[in-house]
Design a protein around this motif. Sequence first.
Motif, short mmCIF file in Angstrom:
data_model
loop_
_atom_site.label_atom_id
_atom_site.label_comp_id
_atom_site.label_asym_id
_atom_site.label_seq_id
_atom_site.Cartn_x
_atom_site.Cartn_y
_atom_site.Cartn_z
N ALA A 132 53.06 110.41 -25.28
CA ALA A 132 52.67 111.05 -24.02
C ALA A 132 52.79 110.06 -22.88
CB ALA A 132 51.23 111.56 -24.13
N GLU A 133 52.92 110.62 -21.66
CA GLU A 133 52.95 109.81 -20.45
C GLU A 133 51.51 109.48 -20.07
OE1 GLU A 133 55.38 108.53 -18.73
OE2 GLU A 133 57.02 109.36 -19.91
N ILE A 134 51.17 108.21 -20.06
CA ILE A 134 49.80 107.76 -19.81
C ILE A 134 49.77 106.89 -18.55
CG2 ILE A 134 47.85 106.45 -20.72
CD1 ILE A 134 48.32 109.00 -22.22
N ILE A 135 48.78 107.13 -17.71
CA ILE A 135 48.50 106.25 -16.57
C ILE A 135 47.26 105.44 -16.96
CG2 ILE A 135 47.85 106.11 -14.14
CD1 ILE A 135 49.27 108.78 -13.73
N GLU A 136 47.45 104.13 -17.07
CA GLU A 136 46.38 103.27 -17.58
C GLU A 136 46.15 102.12 -16.61
OE1 GLU A 136 46.10 102.51 -21.97
OE2 GLU A 136 46.42 100.45 -21.32
N GLY A 137 44.90 101.96 -16.18
CA GLY A 137 44.61 100.88 -15.24
C GLY A 137 43.13 100.74 -14.98
N GLU A 138 42.79 99.74 -14.16
CA GLU A 138 41.41 99.50 -13.77
C GLU A 138 41.10 100.23 -12.48
OE1 GLU A 138 38.72 95.81 -12.01
OE2 GLU A 138 40.37 95.35 -13.38
N VAL A 139 39.96 100.91 -12.45
CA VAL A 139 39.57 101.67 -11.27
C VAL A 139 39.11 100.70 -10.18
CG1 VAL A 139 38.01 103.41 -10.34
CG2 VAL A 139 38.90 103.65 -12.67
N VAL A 140 39.80 100.73 -9.04
CA VAL A 140 39.41 99.92 -7.89
C VAL A 140 38.42 100.69 -7.02
CG1 VAL A 140 40.21 98.69 -5.84
CG2 VAL A 140 41.62 98.71 -7.91
N LYS A 186 39.95 119.62 -10.58
CA LYS A 186 39.81 119.46 -12.03
C LYS A 186 39.75 117.99 -12.43
CE LYS A 186 41.92 123.83 -13.47
NZ LYS A 186 43.00 124.48 -14.26
N MET A 187 40.57 117.16 -11.79
CA MET A 187 40.57 115.74 -12.12
C MET A 187 39.26 115.08 -11.67
SD MET A 187 42.07 113.34 -13.65
CE MET A 187 43.67 114.09 -13.93
N ILE A 188 38.73 115.50 -10.53
CA ILE A 188 37.44 114.97 -10.06
C ILE A 188 36.35 115.34 -11.05
CG2 ILE A 188 35.68 115.18 -8.26
CD1 ILE A 188 37.97 115.51 -6.25
N GLU A 189 36.40 116.57 -11.55
CA GLU A 189 35.41 117.01 -12.54
C GLU A 189 35.52 116.20 -13.83
OE1 GLU A 189 34.10 121.08 -14.93
OE2 GLU A 189 35.62 121.15 -13.36
N ALA A 190 36.76 115.92 -14.27
CA ALA A 190 36.97 115.15 -15.50
C ALA A 190 36.46 113.72 -15.34
CB ALA A 190 38.45 115.15 -15.87
N LEU A 191 36.70 113.11 -14.19
CA LEU A 191 36.21 111.75 -13.94
C LEU A 191 34.69 111.72 -13.90
CD1 LEU A 191 38.75 110.67 -11.17
CD2 LEU A 191 38.64 109.77 -13.49
N LYS A 206 48.90 112.49 -18.40
CA LYS A 206 49.51 113.26 -17.32
C LYS A 206 49.69 114.73 -17.69
CE LYS A 206 52.64 112.00 -14.59
NZ LYS A 206 53.94 111.62 -14.02
N ALA A 207 49.96 115.01 -18.96
CA ALA A 207 50.22 116.39 -19.37
C ALA A 207 48.95 117.23 -19.41
CB ALA A 207 50.90 116.40 -20.73
N SER A 208 47.89 116.69 -20.01
CA SER A 208 46.66 117.46 -20.20
C SER A 208 45.59 117.17 -19.15
CB SER A 208 46.09 117.19 -21.59
OG SER A 208 45.70 115.83 -21.73
N GLY A 209 45.72 116.04 -18.44
CA GLY A 209 44.70 115.66 -17.48
C GLY A 209 43.45 115.06 -18.12
N ARG A 244 54.76 105.13 -21.42
CA ARG A 244 54.84 106.09 -22.52
C ARG A 244 54.24 105.43 -23.76
NH1 ARG A 244 57.02 110.85 -22.71
NH2 ARG A 244 57.61 111.82 -24.70
N LYS A 245 53.21 106.06 -24.31
CA LYS A 245 52.50 105.50 -25.46
C LYS A 245 52.29 106.56 -26.52
CE LYS A 245 49.05 102.76 -24.90
NZ LYS A 245 47.73 102.22 -24.53
N GLU A 246 52.10 106.09 -27.74
CA GLU A 246 51.74 106.99 -28.83
C GLU A 246 50.22 107.15 -28.83
OE1 GLU A 246 51.53 106.01 -33.24
OE2 GLU A 246 53.39 107.19 -33.19
N VAL A 247 49.76 108.37 -28.68
CA VAL A 247 48.33 108.65 -28.63
C VAL A 247 47.93 109.48 -29.85
CG1 VAL A 247 48.20 108.51 -26.13
CG2 VAL A 247 48.70 110.70 -27.20
N VAL A 248 46.67 109.36 -30.22
CA VAL A 248 46.13 110.11 -31.36
C VAL A 248 45.03 111.03 -30.85
CG1 VAL A 248 44.99 109.95 -33.59
CG2 VAL A 248 46.65 108.21 -32.93
N HIS A 249 45.21 112.32 -31.07
CA HIS A 249 44.20 113.30 -30.70
C HIS A 249 43.46 113.73 -31.95
CE1 HIS A 249 45.93 113.64 -26.71
NE2 HIS A 249 47.12 113.87 -27.24
N CYS A 250 42.14 113.72 -31.88
CA CYS A 250 41.31 114.19 -32.99
C CYS A 250 40.79 115.57 -32.64
CB CYS A 250 40.15 113.22 -33.25
SG CYS A 250 40.69 111.63 -33.89
#
Length: 253
Positions: A132-140, A186-191, A206-209, A244-250
């Motif tokens: 999946a396409e992942i955005i990964e970083g530290e929140v400033v 939706k993204m504000i709610e998820a955060l 990016k795909a599922s939010g 792009r990373k390999e992710v595991v969904h449970c």
Amino acid sequence: MAELKRLSESRDLTRIERIGAHSHIRGLGLDNSLEARAASEGMVGQLPARRAAGLILELIRQGKIAGRAVLLAGQPGTGKTALAMGIAKSLGAETPFASVAASELFSLELSKTEALTQAFRRAIGVRIKEEAEIIEGEVVEISIDRPLSAAAGSSAGPSGATAPGKTGRLTLKTTDMETVYELGGKMIEALGKEKVQSGDVIALDKASGKVTKLGRSIGRSRDYDAVGPHTKFVKCPEGELQKRKEVVHCVIT
């Protein structure tokens, strides 16, 4: 009418909400040599039983107990459920744990076989691996705009005017770059659901939010004099924010 009323009042095992008497348990309370501590991770006493449960835990991790079951016997209130939950918690937060009492089975308006089947389904977890396409970083910084309410007397439809949804901006950084992303409702709610704040290291699908909090940035470890016992410090990600990373969904049924 009486038959319809009876059907509407029938209950489902999966809809029963129980107060967790063992919600404080976080593991078996063992040290690195599988010896039970006197009081640790919400567990107190039953040292030999916890040590034996630790051996079962290692067998599960090594895949040597697949297809087998463990029977815990003892008087009521001696910690059998606590030991089972301790094993589940030690295996990871995504390990399903389902508890059902005999009194529930006999009080439900459905067959005992169906009640047990539903309980077994709740205890099954499936791991799905995918790229999946992942955005990964530290929140400033997280900046949320206040929505403007509809102006009085403005033109509106028959149902009246509604206030626009929330918007905002999220600033993320890695060791090499920093970017500002526009946020929708939706993204504000998820955060907010994950209680993300400045200094957290997060991953956005990016795909599922979906928002996953990976931990607290090591660079922000001195921001507070005291932190919780479960606070996890991680390094600020390197390279590009989007990767792009390999992710595991449970998935728990």
